[in-house]
Design a protein around this motif. Structure first.
Motif, PDB file in Angstrom:
ATOM      1  N   LYS A 164       1.002  -1.270  -0.015  1.00  0.00           N
ATOM      2  CA  LYS A 164      -0.113   0.060   0.094  1.00  0.00           C
ATOM      3  C   LYS A 164       0.871   1.105   0.084  1.00  0.00           C
ATOM      4  O   LYS A 164       0.324   2.403  -0.503  1.00  0.00           O
ATOM      5  N   ASP A 165       2.134   1.260   0.329  1.00  0.00           N
ATOM      6  CA  ASP A 165       2.999   2.280   0.425  1.00  0.00           C
ATOM      7  C   ASP A 165       3.697   2.422  -0.729  1.00  0.00           C
ATOM      8  O   ASP A 165       4.622   3.444  -1.097  1.00  0.00           O
ATOM      9  N   LYS A 166       3.518   1.647  -1.773  1.00  0.00           N
ATOM     10  CA  LYS A 166       4.499   1.612  -3.115  1.00  0.00           C
ATOM     11  C   LYS A 166       3.478   2.109  -4.145  1.00  0.00           C
ATOM     12  O   LYS A 166       2.460   1.606  -4.411  1.00  0.00           O
ATOM     13  N   ILE A 167       4.029   3.147  -4.837  1.00  0.00           N
ATOM     14  CA  ILE A 167       3.432   3.775  -6.159  1.00  0.00           C
ATOM     15  C   ILE A 167       4.002   3.226  -7.295  1.00  0.00           C
ATOM     16  O   ILE A 167       4.971   3.319  -7.583  1.00  0.00           O
ATOM     17  N   ILE A 168       3.018   2.697  -8.437  1.00  0.00           N
ATOM     18  CA  ILE A 168       3.367   2.500  -9.456  1.00  0.00           C
ATOM     19  C   ILE A 168       2.842   3.118 -10.662  1.00  0.00           C
ATOM     20  O   ILE A 168       1.581   3.140 -10.567  1.00  0.00           O
ATOM     21  N   VAL A 169       3.629   3.547 -11.585  1.00  0.00           N
ATOM     22  CA  VAL A 169       2.943   4.277 -12.635  1.00  0.00           C
ATOM     23  C   VAL A 169       3.264   3.325 -13.989  1.00  0.00           C
ATOM     24  O   VAL A 169       4.305   2.955 -14.341  1.00  0.00           O
ATOM     25  N   LEU A 170       2.069   2.987 -14.571  1.00  0.00           N
ATOM     26  CA  LEU A 170       2.003   2.301 -15.930  1.00  0.00           C
ATOM     27  C   LEU A 170       1.810   3.153 -17.059  1.00  0.00           C
ATOM     28  O   LEU A 170       1.054   4.132 -17.098  1.00  0.00           O
ATOM     29  N   ASP A 171       2.700   3.009 -18.062  1.00  0.00           N
ATOM     30  CA  ASP A 171       2.402   3.833 -19.223  1.00  0.00           C
ATOM     31  C   ASP A 171       2.286   2.954 -20.687  1.00  0.00           C
ATOM     32  O   ASP A 171       3.263   2.732 -20.950  1.00  0.00           O
ATOM     33  N   PRO A 172       0.885   2.841 -20.901  1.00  0.00           N
ATOM     34  CA  PRO A 172       0.670   2.369 -22.040  1.00  0.00           C
ATOM     35  C   PRO A 172       1.316   3.142 -23.389  1.00  0.00           C
ATOM     36  O   PRO A 172       0.860   4.428 -23.606  1.00  0.00           O
ATOM     37  N   GLY A 173       2.042   2.411 -24.055  1.00  0.00           N
ATOM     38  CA  GLY A 173       2.717   3.439 -25.129  1.00  0.00           C
ATOM     39  C   GLY A 173       1.789   3.886 -26.160  1.00  0.00           C
ATOM     40  O   GLY A 173       0.666   3.443 -26.407  1.00  0.00           O
ATOM     41  N   HIS A 174       2.217   5.083 -26.757  1.00  0.00           N
ATOM     42  CA  HIS A 174       1.478   5.582 -28.070  1.00  0.00           C
ATOM     43  C   HIS A 174       0.123   6.163 -27.570  1.00  0.00           C
ATOM     44  O   HIS A 174      -0.115   6.461 -26.283  1.00  0.00           O
ATOM     45  N   GLY A 175      -0.929   6.105 -28.417  1.00  0.00           N
ATOM     46  CA  GLY A 175      -2.295   6.710 -28.195  1.00  0.00           C
ATOM     47  C   GLY A 175      -2.824   7.821 -28.995  1.00  0.00           C
ATOM     48  O   GLY A 175      -1.697   8.613 -29.531  1.00  0.00           O
ATOM     49  N   GLY A 176      -3.828   8.083 -29.133  1.00  0.00           N
ATOM     50  CA  GLY A 176      -4.356   9.170 -29.977  1.00  0.00           C
ATOM     51  C   GLY A 176      -4.043   8.985 -31.526  1.00  0.00           C
ATOM     52  O   GLY A 176      -4.074   8.030 -32.223  1.00  0.00           O
TER      53      GLY A 176
END
Length: 390
Positions: A164-176
């Motif tokens: 609960k103390d760990k922050i993960i950012v996911l980045d699906p590539g490209h888009g639009g």
């Protein structure tokens, strides 16, 4: 008086704190050497998704060490807290582990023999550790049409760090406006967004705090992606992509598999070409020479952490996807100048979940069961990274 001293010495040795004083590896056998005799009951076992770890109340006198043995077997020894040493074992076939206690030495190895006498040859060792490894299941690969395994939701008490103390950012590539790679009118941006959502769901079910740079079909610049991660004060940044080769390539129909990259100057032609493909959106951000200069100034500690993260995520994806497709190709962990990773202030990697230019990979990447396995694999890799580096 002398007689009294000789009588006292054994008592002092017996009562001295347990310590690990040396580590050795010879022909696939890891020796963990203590300052006095040890017993099976000294060890406390816990299961993890890719193996097992166990703790022993002993002081670790050395630097953290990871042994990479044959067949993707890993043994890591490190100080967990002031009074406890943790031994983490990752293996595709944990049931082949040999565990021997010889007075003050713990011997760990993996049995690679596949003949019918295997069970007899290692039965004594298995008896020694039956209490430690009694929860391990040998799950055979299932077909894509019958496997409906949901994302794993593991009990919190089996993991020593607070998710609960760990922050993960996911980045699906490209888009639009940026389709990414394309094959059979299928865009990379669509595949990686679906996988990103599954990874988010899996990580959140395990207790992590997860954000996505995009959760819909919208365009985001490469620099804004890592800026988002920095603003969220993320512990980890994972950019998700699908690979492709140009139709003019002689390997267009044959190159396939999973790869994981971390930021550095490209060490191979293959890595350079992959990076060029993913960087083309912001190709004018820096000229070539300023890019190289910037790469050379990046904190080496963060690169090392990113390398470790890449190894764990690659390992997790392979273990899980091979439950459906045993011949999934391991493209390896590689270095590359990916500009989506440049601005990240935390350990960061870019995963290539397959080649959409390869017919079989493209079919798998449209299979929901396969995408779930990829998601679980990425989550397992993150778990194991924190387990070894928290």
């Amino acid at each position: 008086m002398i007689r009294f001293i000789f009588l006292l010495i054994p008592f002092l040795l017996f009562s001295a704190p347990l310590k690990i004083t040396n580590l050795k590896e010879n022909n696939g056998v890891v020796s963990i050497i203590f300052n006095k005799s040890i017993k099976l009951e000294n060890f406390n076992k816990s299961k993890i998704n890719t193996g097992i770890y166990y703790d022993i109340k002993a002081e670790y006198m050395l630097k953290k060490k990871t042994f990479r043995l044959k067949n993707e077997n890993f043994i890591t020894i490190a100080q967990n807290n002031k009074k406890t040493t943790r031994i983490v074992i990752q293996s595709k076939k944990i049931e082949t582990l040999n565990f021997k206690i010889n007075k003050n030495i713990l011997l760990l190895s993996f049995d690679t023999k596949k003949d019918s006498n295997q069970n007899t040859q290692i039965q004594n060792d298995k008896n020694v550790i039956s209490n430690l490894f009694n929860s391990i299941d040998d799950k055979k690969p299932t077909s894509p049409t019958t496997d409906t395994t949901p994302p794993i939701k593991e009990q919190a008490e089996s993991i020593p760090f607070a998710r609960k103390d760990k922050i993960i950012v996911l980045d699906p590539g490209h888009g639009g406006k940026d389709c990414g790679a394309q094959a059979d009118k299928i865009c990379e941006k669509t595949i990686v967004l679906a996988i990103g959502k599954l990874v988010k769901k899996t990580l959140e079910s395990r207790g992590y705090k997860v954000y996505m740079t995009r959760d819909s079909d919208k365009y985001i610049s490469l620099t804004d992606r890592t800026k988002f991660a920095n603003n969220k004060e993320a512990d980890i940044f994972v950019s998700i992509h699908a690979n492709s080769l140009p139709k003019t390539s002689k390997n267009y129909n044959t190159t396939s598999g999973i790869e994981t990259y971390f930021l550095s100057n490209a060490r191979s032609e293959r890595a350079r070409k992959v990076a060029e493909l993913e960087n083309k959106d912001d190709i004018e951000v820096m000229n070539y020479f300023s890019k190289l200069s910037f790469l050379n100034s990046i904190n080496s500690q963060r690169l090392l952490a990113s390398n470790k993260l890449a190894i764990d995520i690659q390992h997790g994806m392979l273990i899980n996807t091979r439950k459906l497709y045993t011949k999934t190709i391991d493209g390896g962990v590689r270095e590359g100048p990916f500009w989506v990773l440049v601005g990240a202030l935390m350990p960061s990697v870019l995963v290539e979940v397959g080649y959409i230019s390869h017919k079989s990979d493209l079919e798998k990447l449209q299979n929901m069961n396969y995408k779930e396995k990829l998601a679980i694999g990425i989550a397992d890799g993150i778990d194991n990274y924190f387990l070894k580096n928290f």
